[in-house]
Write a protein that holds these residues in place. Structure first.
Motif, PDB file in Angstrom:
ATOM      1  N   THR A 116      25.403  -1.658  11.770  1.00  0.00           N
ATOM      2  CA  THR A 116      26.714  -1.146  12.167  1.00  0.00           C
ATOM      3  C   THR A 116      27.778  -2.230  12.062  1.00  0.00           C
ATOM      4  OG1 THR A 116      25.649   0.410  13.690  1.00  0.00           O
ATOM      5  CG2 THR A 116      27.993   0.034  13.992  1.00  0.00           C
ATOM      6  N   THR A 117      27.431  -3.454  12.410  1.00  0.00           N
ATOM      7  CA  THR A 117      28.375  -4.567  12.273  1.00  0.00           C
ATOM      8  C   THR A 117      28.847  -4.696  10.835  1.00  0.00           C
ATOM      9  OG1 THR A 117      27.415  -5.777  14.135  1.00  0.00           O
ATOM     10  CG2 THR A 117      28.655  -7.061  12.513  1.00  0.00           C
ATOM     11  N   ASN A 118      27.928  -4.577   9.887  1.00  0.00           N
ATOM     12  CA  ASN A 118      28.290  -4.648   8.475  1.00  0.00           C
ATOM     13  C   ASN A 118      29.193  -3.486   8.068  1.00  0.00           C
ATOM     14  OD1 ASN A 118      26.730  -6.977   8.129  1.00  0.00           O
ATOM     15  ND2 ASN A 118      24.910  -5.818   7.544  1.00  0.00           N
ATOM     16  N   GLU A 125      22.838  -0.309   0.295  1.00  0.00           N
ATOM     17  CA  GLU A 125      21.376  -0.315   0.201  1.00  0.00           C
ATOM     18  C   GLU A 125      20.764   0.107   1.544  1.00  0.00           C
ATOM     19  OE1 GLU A 125      19.668  -3.164  -2.571  1.00  0.00           O
ATOM     20  OE2 GLU A 125      21.588  -4.242  -2.519  1.00  0.00           O
ATOM     21  N   ALA A 126      19.925  -0.723   2.151  1.00  0.00           N
ATOM     22  CA  ALA A 126      19.299  -0.356   3.429  1.00  0.00           C
ATOM     23  C   ALA A 126      20.086  -0.887   4.623  1.00  0.00           C
ATOM     24  CB  ALA A 126      17.857  -0.849   3.478  1.00  0.00           C
ATOM     25  N   GLY A 127      21.338  -1.302   4.395  1.00  0.00           N
ATOM     26  CA  GLY A 127      22.203  -1.696   5.499  1.00  0.00           C
ATOM     27  C   GLY A 127      22.317  -3.180   5.743  1.00  0.00           C
ATOM     28  N   PHE A 128      21.515  -4.001   5.036  1.00  0.00           N
ATOM     29  CA  PHE A 128      21.549  -5.452   5.202  1.00  0.00           C
ATOM     30  C   PHE A 128      21.352  -5.848   6.670  1.00  0.00           C
ATOM     31  CE2 PHE A 128      23.528  -4.837   1.118  1.00  0.00           C
ATOM     32  CZ  PHE A 128      23.120  -5.924   0.374  1.00  0.00           C
ATOM     33  N   GLY A 129      20.409  -5.187   7.324  1.00  0.00           N
ATOM     34  CA  GLY A 129      20.098  -5.514   8.714  1.00  0.00           C
ATOM     35  C   GLY A 129      18.786  -4.889   9.119  1.00  0.00           C
ATOM     36  N   GLU A 130      18.174  -5.469  10.150  1.00  0.00           N
ATOM     37  CA  GLU A 130      16.898  -4.945  10.644  1.00  0.00           C
ATOM     38  C   GLU A 130      17.095  -3.940  11.777  1.00  0.00           C
ATOM     39  OE1 GLU A 130      13.947  -5.507   9.275  1.00  0.00           O
ATOM     40  OE2 GLU A 130      14.960  -6.746   7.766  1.00  0.00           O
ATOM     41  N   THR A 131      18.245  -3.999  12.428  1.00  0.00           N
ATOM     42  CA  THR A 131      18.502  -3.119  13.563  1.00  0.00           C
ATOM     43  C   THR A 131      19.767  -2.315  13.320  1.00  0.00           C
ATOM     44  OG1 THR A 131      19.905  -4.707  14.756  1.00  0.00           O
ATOM     45  CG2 THR A 131      17.506  -4.869  15.100  1.00  0.00           C
TER      46      THR A 131
END
Length: 253
Positions: free
Chosen positions: A90-92, A79-85
């Motif tokens: 990238t960790t995901n 989806e949108a990466g499951f992160g705000e930054t």
């Protein structure tokens, strides 16, 4: 043939969109070359709405079970990466790569207060560039298939906006361009010609036949959550039949 090479064959890569180990096994038995998860199907299976309502850990667990059930190359819809930054995203992605995932779909829209809206193209491209750099620095060669939701969200200048975003994302490290809800042959041919990335389109009611899509320059064809939705409808029909007939004759016969 590795996952990137599968996007440069004589005909489009038909990717099987799966949501659990059973669907992954069915796709492998049916002769598909690669798998991709469907975020909408996985969300529905877990009782969520689409749009990162589930947690990344829940997605990761399902991906782990899918990987255990098949040897096919697997791309994951994040989806949108499951992160705000960029760092969080990238960790995901690194966690998925360590599991053996070969690619991801990353989309340039987010669901905010129940409404899906496009990200600013420049902001998204900057984040994408940073993600690509971080992955490269640690030698994670993930195939990043960027999904742009210009047609899905009925942008007033959908083709022009897709061309703008596609060129920007290409410069920022995308490996492929995914344009759901794209069906018009002229638009498909234009994007294939003007953007130097493998073009991925998705199952839609008015989509041309696969051989025609190949002639138009399409490199990858996705199913989205259409197969899962069709199976759910069949499941409801079976449940209703058992209830109405007060018998299992239609199931075990």
């Amino acid at each position: 043939m590795d996952f990137t090479e599968l996007h440069h064959q004589n005909k489009p890569l038909l990717i099987a969109n799966v949501w659990d180990a059973g669907s992954a096994r069915a796709a492998q038995r049916s002769g598909y070359q690669a798998l991709g998860t469907s975020s909408a199907a996985i969300a529905a299976m877990l009782g969520y709405e689409d749009g990162e309502a589930m947690s990344f850990d829940e997605l990761f667990y399902i991906v782990t079970r899918i990987k255990s059930a098949t040897c096919l190359p697997l791309s994951v819809d994040v989806e949108a990466g499951f992160g705000e930054t960029a760092n969080e995203m990238t960790t995901n992605l690194k966690r998925l790569a360590q599991l053996g995932v070969v690619g991801v779909n990353l989309e340039d829209s987010r669901v905010v207060n129940g409404v899906r809206q496009l990200d600013n193209a420049v902001t998204f491209a900057s984040r994408l560039k940073e993600i690509r750099k971080q992955l490269a620095d640690e030698n994670y060669p993930l195939f990043i298939n960027v999904r742009t939701d210009t047609f899905l969200l009925n942008h007033q200048q959908a083709l022009q906006e897709t061309l703008l975003r596609g060129r920007l994302y290409e410069q920022s490290g995308a490996d492929g361009l995914f344009v759901p809800c794209l069906t018009a042959e002229n638009d498909i041919e234009t994007l294939s010609r003007e953007i130097n990335l493998p073009l991925n389109i998705m199952c839609m009611p008015d989509l041309p036949r696969f051989d025609r899509l190949g002639q138009l320059g399409v490199n990858r064809i996705s199913m989205g959550n259409f197969v899962h939705s069709a199976l759910q409808l069949k499941l409801e029909n079976i449940m209703q039949t058992i209830q109405s007939q007060q018998s299992f004759a239609g199931v075990v016969g």
